[in-house]
Motif scaffolding. Structure first.
Motif, PDB file in Angstrom:
ATOM      1  N   LEU A  45       9.127  -1.768  -4.627  1.00  0.00           N
ATOM      2  CA  LEU A  45       8.383  -2.990  -4.342  1.00  0.00           C
ATOM      3  C   LEU A  45       8.987  -4.162  -5.112  1.00  0.00           C
ATOM      4  O   LEU A  45       9.275  -4.044  -6.299  1.00  0.00           O
ATOM      5  CB  LEU A  45       6.913  -2.831  -4.745  1.00  0.00           C
ATOM      6  CG  LEU A  45       6.122  -1.695  -4.086  1.00  0.00           C
ATOM      7  CD1 LEU A  45       4.720  -1.648  -4.665  1.00  0.00           C
ATOM      8  CD2 LEU A  45       6.077  -1.865  -2.571  1.00  0.00           C
ATOM      9  N   THR A  80      10.197  -3.114  -0.142  1.00  0.00           N
ATOM     10  CA  THR A  80       9.138  -3.919   0.457  1.00  0.00           C
ATOM     11  C   THR A  80       8.833  -5.122  -0.428  1.00  0.00           C
ATOM     12  O   THR A  80       8.537  -4.970  -1.615  1.00  0.00           O
ATOM     13  CB  THR A  80       7.850  -3.087   0.641  1.00  0.00           C
ATOM     14  OG1 THR A  80       8.102  -2.042   1.588  1.00  0.00           O
ATOM     15  CG2 THR A  80       6.707  -3.945   1.150  1.00  0.00           C
ATOM     16  N   ASP A 140       2.299  -7.777   2.588  1.00  0.00           N
ATOM     17  CA  ASP A 140       3.691  -7.350   2.750  1.00  0.00           C
ATOM     18  C   ASP A 140       4.450  -8.317   3.655  1.00  0.00           C
ATOM     19  O   ASP A 140       3.924  -9.342   4.092  1.00  0.00           O
ATOM     20  CB  ASP A 140       3.773  -5.902   3.242  1.00  0.00           C
ATOM     21  CG  ASP A 140       3.309  -5.724   4.685  1.00  0.00           C
ATOM     22  OD1 ASP A 140       3.110  -6.731   5.405  1.00  0.00           O
ATOM     23  OD2 ASP A 140       3.139  -4.561   5.100  1.00  0.00           O
ATOM     24  N   GLN A 151       8.590   4.431  -3.353  1.00  0.00           N
ATOM     25  CA  GLN A 151       8.465   3.182  -2.598  1.00  0.00           C
ATOM     26  C   GLN A 151       8.837   2.020  -3.511  1.00  0.00           C
ATOM     27  O   GLN A 151       8.099   1.681  -4.438  1.00  0.00           O
ATOM     28  CB  GLN A 151       7.044   2.987  -2.081  1.00  0.00           C
ATOM     29  CG  GLN A 151       6.835   1.651  -1.371  1.00  0.00           C
ATOM     30  CD  GLN A 151       7.805   1.454  -0.215  1.00  0.00           C
ATOM     31  OE1 GLN A 151       7.866   2.283   0.698  1.00  0.00           O
ATOM     32  NE2 GLN A 151       8.579   0.371  -0.236  1.00  0.00           N
ATOM     33  N   LYS A 206      10.345 -10.784   3.382  1.00  0.00           N
ATOM     34  CA  LYS A 206      10.923  -9.745   4.249  1.00  0.00           C
ATOM     35  C   LYS A 206      12.408 -10.003   4.494  1.00  0.00           C
ATOM     36  O   LYS A 206      13.229  -9.080   4.438  1.00  0.00           O
ATOM     37  CB  LYS A 206      10.175  -9.688   5.579  1.00  0.00           C
ATOM     38  CG  LYS A 206      10.662  -8.574   6.489  1.00  0.00           C
ATOM     39  CD  LYS A 206       9.757  -8.406   7.696  1.00  0.00           C
ATOM     40  CE  LYS A 206      10.203  -7.217   8.540  1.00  0.00           C
ATOM     41  NZ  LYS A 206       9.283  -6.977   9.684  1.00  0.00           N
ATOM     42  N   THR A 213      14.355  -9.205   1.055  1.00  0.00           N
ATOM     43  CA  THR A 213      14.496  -7.798   0.671  1.00  0.00           C
ATOM     44  C   THR A 213      15.341  -7.014   1.678  1.00  0.00           C
ATOM     45  O   THR A 213      16.083  -6.112   1.288  1.00  0.00           O
ATOM     46  CB  THR A 213      13.125  -7.124   0.520  1.00  0.00           C
ATOM     47  OG1 THR A 213      12.370  -7.262   1.735  1.00  0.00           O
ATOM     48  CG2 THR A 213      12.339  -7.736  -0.623  1.00  0.00           C
ATOM     49  N   SER A 214      15.245  -7.382   2.954  1.00  0.00           N
ATOM     50  CA  SER A 214      16.019  -6.651   3.969  1.00  0.00           C
ATOM     51  C   SER A 214      17.514  -6.860   3.819  1.00  0.00           C
ATOM     52  O   SER A 214      18.322  -6.066   4.305  1.00  0.00           O
ATOM     53  CB  SER A 214      15.563  -7.061   5.372  1.00  0.00           C
ATOM     54  OG  SER A 214      15.842  -8.429   5.612  1.00  0.00           O
TER      55      SER A 214
END
Length: 207
Positions: A112, A138, A59, A110, A127, A130-131
């Motif tokens: 992905l 995630t 992740d 969730q 990270k 996606t943020s």
């Protein structure tokens, strides 16, 4: 004639590669109809059993994860890459809006985003990417071998186009909803309207 055998071997490998891509694209079309909407109910039994399964990835925090890392949750899985010029950012933006429309029901899911380009998409890059859309999404990466394994598991086509660092990736653009039992529940085209997807997901996950 001494070059005939190597030429035949190369030709045979090319034929195998083409047939593999045709087979995977056929599954894509059967799963998502005409590629713009998902028609009718869930995928048929044959296809539901052929898509999805165990995976081992990393992740955005560099932590190893598997398909069992989110017990009790549905997994909404999309494949792409951070250098994608249009389909990936648009799909993730729509995914974010879908989650918003779902309200509390989104807690059962969730989302992905799995890279098809691990050479450029490390954990930190995933990270950060996606943020910028939704913190609930995630990003997952891994070694080339790990990514190839999950692509095969989900019957995803991903082909590199171009040379050197200036390349892009052609890839399947479907979203897969996996149930808490690990089985495929539904497939969505990447350009499905967020409200339509939210309504469908709410029916499937409850809420």
């Amino acid at each position: 004639m001494r070059y005939q055998k190597p030429i035949l071997i190369v030709a045979g490998l090319v034929v195998i590669a083409v047939l593999t891509l045709i087979s995977l694209n056929t599954i894509d079309r059967r799963l998502a109809g005409d590629g713009t909407t998902v028609e009718g109910g869930p995928p048929d039994h044959e296809l539901a059993g052929a898509v999805g399964g165990p995976f081992s990835l990393i992740d955005g925090d560099g932590k190893p994860v598997t398909e069992k890392s989110w017990p009790g949750k549905y997994l909404l899985v999309f494949f792409g890459f951070t250098f994608c010029p249009d389909v990936c950012p648009t799909t993730l933006a729509d995914m974010s809006e879908t989650l918003r429309l779902l309200g509390p029901a989104a807690d059962r899911i969730q989302p992905l985003f799995v890279t098809v380009d691990p050479e450029r998409d490390g954990a930190a890059e995933m990270k950060e990417y996606t943020s910028s859309f939704d913190p609930r999404i995630t990003g997952l990466t891994g070694s080339r071998a790990q990514i190839d394994a999950v692509l095969k598991t989900y019957r995803v086509v991903a082909v590199r186009r171009g040379e050197g660092d200036d390349y892009t990736m052609d890839h399947s653009a479907l979203l897969y909803l996996m149930g808490p039992d690990g089985h495929l529940k539904q497939v969505y085209a990447h350009d499905m309207e967020p409200k339509a997807m939210a309504d469908s997901l709410r029916d499937l996950v409850g809420g």
